[in-house]
Design a protein around this motif. Structure first.
Motif, PDB file in Angstrom:
ATOM      1  N   GLY A 205     -15.969  47.425   3.724  1.00  0.00           N
ATOM      2  CA  GLY A 205     -15.183  48.646   3.798  1.00  0.00           C
ATOM      3  C   GLY A 205     -13.971  48.565   4.697  1.00  0.00           C
ATOM      4  O   GLY A 205     -13.133  49.480   4.688  1.00  0.00           O
ATOM      5  N   LEU A 206     -13.822  47.488   5.465  1.00  0.00           N
ATOM      6  CA  LEU A 206     -12.653  47.354   6.335  1.00  0.00           C
ATOM      7  C   LEU A 206     -11.390  47.180   5.505  1.00  0.00           C
ATOM      8  O   LEU A 206     -11.372  46.439   4.524  1.00  0.00           O
ATOM      9  CB  LEU A 206     -12.804  46.138   7.253  1.00  0.00           C
ATOM     10  N   THR A 207     -10.331  47.859   5.918  1.00  0.00           N
ATOM     11  CA  THR A 207      -9.043  47.637   5.276  1.00  0.00           C
ATOM     12  C   THR A 207      -8.353  46.451   5.940  1.00  0.00           C
ATOM     13  O   THR A 207      -8.739  46.008   7.024  1.00  0.00           O
ATOM     14  CB  THR A 207      -8.130  48.864   5.408  1.00  0.00           C
ATOM     15  N   VAL A 208      -7.328  45.957   5.283  1.00  0.00           N
ATOM     16  CA  VAL A 208      -6.561  44.835   5.821  1.00  0.00           C
ATOM     17  C   VAL A 208      -5.986  45.184   7.190  1.00  0.00           C
ATOM     18  O   VAL A 208      -6.091  44.411   8.152  1.00  0.00           O
ATOM     19  CB  VAL A 208      -5.437  44.437   4.843  1.00  0.00           C
ATOM     20  N   GLY A 209      -5.389  46.362   7.298  1.00  0.00           N
ATOM     21  CA  GLY A 209      -4.801  46.774   8.569  1.00  0.00           C
ATOM     22  C   GLY A 209      -5.825  46.859   9.685  1.00  0.00           C
ATOM     23  O   GLY A 209      -5.552  46.480  10.829  1.00  0.00           O
TER      24      GLY A 209
END
Length: 280
Positions: A91-95
């Motif tokens: 669920g982590l975004t790239v940012g």
């Protein structure tokens, strides 16, 4: 010039030694590739140099100071490491992932400052991942994910980046994409790059300095011309290799090879000769 040096270094897991009384110098502001067969100690060496794995004997000096005595956050400002096949929390975004690189520089409650956000965006821009900022890391291709991890290392603002097999599981185009990015970071920002590689021709093409390992020791270290040569590859990999010259880069390249079945290739000498530290 050598900022990072290991002397009489031994390390391993529990009671099993993997690296045996090894001497090594990492050339500053250069690309160093570590090569060798599976189980020879490449990854163990990388983890030991970055203090992920403690060493049992010898010393590792960074700018003349023992890394074992350095504060963890202070060390994280000097070196970043990307393990083999790194995994993220779902669920982590790239940012969000790239922002983790700012941890060594944060104080108090760890809130991102305007400077942190600028550095994070710049790291993504350098690696061509800014367009993915709000996308889940899990939704990216292997090559894209690897560039995101490199962006996180850049956001950490270290002079030295260590990578354990950064091209694993990538197709040829994505392998070149990652290696050319690392080469660009070295040439334009003078980052010291140290990476474990399996592909001999990639090592010869992209590295300024190569360390060839066998049985926890160094067989040969030096320029690609010093290391990618018939006798060294015979000793390290038990192969009979034909070495030619790459017409584009003028670096040595392994044209073809075959396995030397049942042949002993100086294996006794490796365990008894004290390795000579590499040169720039």
């Amino acid at each position: 010039m050598f900022r990072l040096q290991a002397t009489d270094l031994s390390a391993g897991y529990t009671e099993t030694p993997i690296i045996n009384h090894l001497d090594l110098c990492i050339p500053d502001k250069k690309v160093t590739a570590i090569i060798g067969s599976n189980g020879c100690g490449k990854s163990t060496l990388l983890k030991t140099l970055t203090r992920i794995l403690p060493h049992s004997d010898g010393s590792i000096l960074l700018d003349g100071e023992h890394i074992a005595k350095k504060n963890t956050k202070a060390l994280a400002k000097d070196m970043a490491i990307l393990p083999q096949s790194p995994e993220t929390t779902g669920g982590l975004t790239v940012g969000e992932l790239v922002s983790y690189g700012r941890f060594p520089h944060q104080r108090g409650f760890g809130r991102l400052t305007a400077k942190d956000k600028m550095i994070i965006d710049r790291a993504m821009e350098q690696t061509g991942t800014l367009d993915f900022k709000y996308r889940p890391v899990d939704a990216l291709s292997g090559g894209q994910r690897q560039r995101v991890w490199i962006a996180m290392a850049l956001a950490q603002e270290t002079d030295m980046i260590f990578l354990d097999e950064p091209t694993t599981y990538l197709d040829l185009a994505h392998q070149l994409e990652v290696l050319e990015l690392l080469q660009h970071l070295n040439e334009t920002e003078e980052r010291t790059i140290v990476m474990v590689l399996h592909d001999l021709n990639h090592a010869a093409r992209f590295a300024d300095h190569i360390v060839a390992m066998k049985n926890g020791g160094i067989v040969k270290s030096g320029t690609p011309d010093d290391v990618i040569e018939h006798e060294v590859l015979k000793t390290v990999f038990q192969i009979d290799a034909v070495i030619a010259r790459d017409p584009r880069t003028h670096k040595p390249m392994c044209m073809t090879y075959h396995l030397l079945k049942g042949e002993i290739t100086n294996e006794e000498n490796i365990t008894h000769i004290r390795p000579v530290a590499g040169r720039a």
